[in-house]
Structures are given as structure tokens and as C-alpha cells.
Design a protein around this motif. Sequence first.
Motif, PDB file in Angstrom:
ATOM      1  N   GLU A 108       0.841  -1.207   0.000  1.00  0.00           N
ATOM      2  CA  GLU A 108       0.000   0.000   0.000  1.00  0.00           C
ATOM      3  C   GLU A 108       0.877   1.259   0.000  1.00  0.00           C
ATOM      4  N   LEU A 109       1.911   1.259   0.830  1.00  0.00           N
ATOM      5  CA  LEU A 109       2.822   2.409   0.884  1.00  0.00           C
ATOM      6  C   LEU A 109       3.482   2.652  -0.467  1.00  0.00           C
ATOM      7  N   LEU A 110       3.867   1.572  -1.121  1.00  0.00           N
ATOM      8  CA  LEU A 110       4.590   1.696  -2.381  1.00  0.00           C
ATOM      9  C   LEU A 110       3.689   2.086  -3.549  1.00  0.00           C
ATOM     10  N   LYS A 111       2.363   2.093  -3.343  1.00  0.00           N
ATOM     11  CA  LYS A 111       1.464   2.592  -4.391  1.00  0.00           C
ATOM     12  C   LYS A 111       1.778   4.055  -4.701  1.00  0.00           C
ATOM     13  N   ASN A 112       2.308   4.773  -3.717  1.00  0.00           N
ATOM     14  CA  ASN A 112       2.609   6.194  -3.889  1.00  0.00           C
ATOM     15  C   ASN A 112       3.955   6.433  -4.559  1.00  0.00           C
ATOM     16  N   GLY A 113       4.692   5.360  -4.852  1.00  0.00           N
ATOM     17  CA  GLY A 113       5.995   5.504  -5.500  1.00  0.00           C
ATOM     18  C   GLY A 113       7.080   4.827  -4.687  1.00  0.00           C
ATOM     19  N   ALA A 125       8.963 -12.918  -4.134  1.00  0.00           N
ATOM     20  CA  ALA A 125       7.674 -13.218  -4.767  1.00  0.00           C
ATOM     21  C   ALA A 125       7.477 -12.417  -6.050  1.00  0.00           C
ATOM     22  N   GLY A 126       8.381 -11.495  -6.327  1.00  0.00           N
ATOM     23  CA  GLY A 126       8.277 -10.694  -7.537  1.00  0.00           C
ATOM     24  C   GLY A 126       7.341  -9.511  -7.424  1.00  0.00           C
ATOM     25  N   LEU A 127       6.856  -9.226  -6.221  1.00  0.00           N
ATOM     26  CA  LEU A 127       5.895  -8.131  -6.044  1.00  0.00           C
ATOM     27  C   LEU A 127       6.549  -6.760  -5.988  1.00  0.00           C
ATOM     28  N   ILE A 128       7.821  -6.713  -5.615  1.00  0.00           N
ATOM     29  CA  ILE A 128       8.550  -5.447  -5.589  1.00  0.00           C
ATOM     30  C   ILE A 128       9.920  -5.660  -6.236  1.00  0.00           C
ATOM     31  N   SER A 129      10.513  -4.571  -6.634  1.00  0.00           N
ATOM     32  CA  SER A 129      11.887  -4.589  -7.121  1.00  0.00           C
ATOM     33  C   SER A 129      12.667  -3.561  -6.327  1.00  0.00           C
ATOM     34  N   MET A 146       4.745  -3.773 -11.118  1.00  0.00           N
ATOM     35  CA  MET A 146       3.370  -3.763 -11.620  1.00  0.00           C
ATOM     36  C   MET A 146       3.081  -4.916 -12.572  1.00  0.00           C
ATOM     37  N   SER A 147       4.078  -5.433 -13.283  1.00  0.00           N
ATOM     38  CA  SER A 147       3.805  -6.529 -14.213  1.00  0.00           C
ATOM     39  C   SER A 147       3.313  -7.762 -13.465  1.00  0.00           C
ATOM     40  N   VAL A 148       3.889  -8.065 -12.303  1.00  0.00           N
ATOM     41  CA  VAL A 148       3.433  -9.218 -11.523  1.00  0.00           C
ATOM     42  C   VAL A 148       2.058  -8.937 -10.927  1.00  0.00           C
ATOM     43  N   ILE A 149       1.852  -7.736 -10.430  1.00  0.00           N
ATOM     44  CA  ILE A 149       0.555  -7.376  -9.848  1.00  0.00           C
ATOM     45  C   ILE A 149      -0.534  -7.431 -10.920  1.00  0.00           C
ATOM     46  N   GLU A 194      -0.503  -9.307 -13.555  1.00  0.00           N
ATOM     47  CA  GLU A 194      -0.702 -10.724 -13.857  1.00  0.00           C
ATOM     48  C   GLU A 194      -1.626 -11.379 -12.831  1.00  0.00           C
ATOM     49  N   ILE A 195      -1.453 -11.039 -11.550  1.00  0.00           N
ATOM     50  CA  ILE A 195      -2.323 -11.571 -10.491  1.00  0.00           C
ATOM     51  C   ILE A 195      -3.761 -11.105 -10.720  1.00  0.00           C
ATOM     52  N   VAL A 196      -3.921  -9.818 -11.030  1.00  0.00           N
ATOM     53  CA  VAL A 196      -5.257  -9.265 -11.255  1.00  0.00           C
ATOM     54  C   VAL A 196      -5.919  -9.967 -12.444  1.00  0.00           C
ATOM     55  N   ARG A 197      -5.166 -10.176 -13.529  1.00  0.00           N
ATOM     56  CA  ARG A 197      -5.730 -10.877 -14.689  1.00  0.00           C
ATOM     57  C   ARG A 197      -6.158 -12.290 -14.309  1.00  0.00           C
ATOM     58  N   TRP A 198      -5.330 -12.975 -13.528  1.00  0.00           N
ATOM     59  CA  TRP A 198      -5.638 -14.338 -13.123  1.00  0.00           C
ATOM     60  C   TRP A 198      -6.920 -14.377 -12.287  1.00  0.00           C
ATOM     61  N   ILE A 199      -7.039 -13.464 -11.334  1.00  0.00           N
ATOM     62  CA  ILE A 199      -8.208 -13.440 -10.464  1.00  0.00           C
ATOM     63  C   ILE A 199      -9.456 -13.031 -11.239  1.00  0.00           C
ATOM     64  N   THR A 200      -9.346 -12.010 -12.090  1.00  0.00           N
ATOM     65  CA  THR A 200     -10.537 -11.548 -12.812  1.00  0.00           C
ATOM     66  C   THR A 200     -11.001 -12.561 -13.854  1.00  0.00           C
ATOM     67  N   ALA A 201     -10.154 -13.487 -14.243  1.00  0.00           N
ATOM     68  CA  ALA A 201     -10.568 -14.539 -15.178  1.00  0.00           C
ATOM     69  C   ALA A 201     -11.693 -15.384 -14.594  1.00  0.00           C
ATOM     70  N   PHE A 202     -11.795 -15.420 -13.275  1.00  0.00           N
ATOM     71  CA  PHE A 202     -12.859 -16.193 -12.636  1.00  0.00           C
ATOM     72  C   PHE A 202     -14.218 -15.506 -12.768  1.00  0.00           C
TER      73      PHE A 202
END
Length: 92
Positions: free
Chosen positions: A20-25, A53-57, A71-74, A76-84
Motif C-alpha cells: 500500500e505504501l509503495l502505491k505512492n511511488g 515473490a516478484g511483487l517489488i523490485s 506492476m507486471s506481476v501485480i 498478472e495476479i489481477v488478470r488471473w483473479i478476474t478470469a474467474f
Amino acid sequence: MPIQKTFKALSDGTRREILELLKNGAASAGEIAAHFQMTGATISHHLAVLKEAGLISDEKRGKFIYYELNMSVIEEIVRWITAFQGGDHHEK
């Protein structure tokens, strides 16, 4: 995407707060740690889990290491979840 590592990383409340903190940069470990009442070593552990886990660099800038969302991993997670939400639903 190592999905087990990703969901394990997301299962911890502190790590979700860090994201959440890193959403701001990008932020340094010290800037991140300032938001929590825990040791620097504990924050470093959480950052390492998120990075594995690939969530941050991370990127070294001068004397400090800055962390930012991967963001590419995040995405990908969103695409996977929204596929349901789509697909062929069969009523029972």
C-alpha cells in the motif's frame, strides 16, 4: 509467476501494508520502516519476501536501496483473479 510465493507474501498484513505504501511511488527501507513499530531487520525480512515473490523490485541509489511495486506481476495476479469472473457459468 511463482504463485505460491506470491500468495504467501500477500498473506501477511505487514507486507500488504508495505505494498500500500509503495502505491505512492518508490521508497527506501528507512522510509518504509518509519511507518511501522518493528525492527529494521523485520522490515528487511518482509521486503525480501516481497522481492522473492516478484511483487517489488529494488534499486540502489547512492547509499540507499529504494523499493517499488513490480506492476507486471501485480497485473498478472489481477488478470488471473478476474478470469474467474468471466467464462461459462453453469447454474445448478
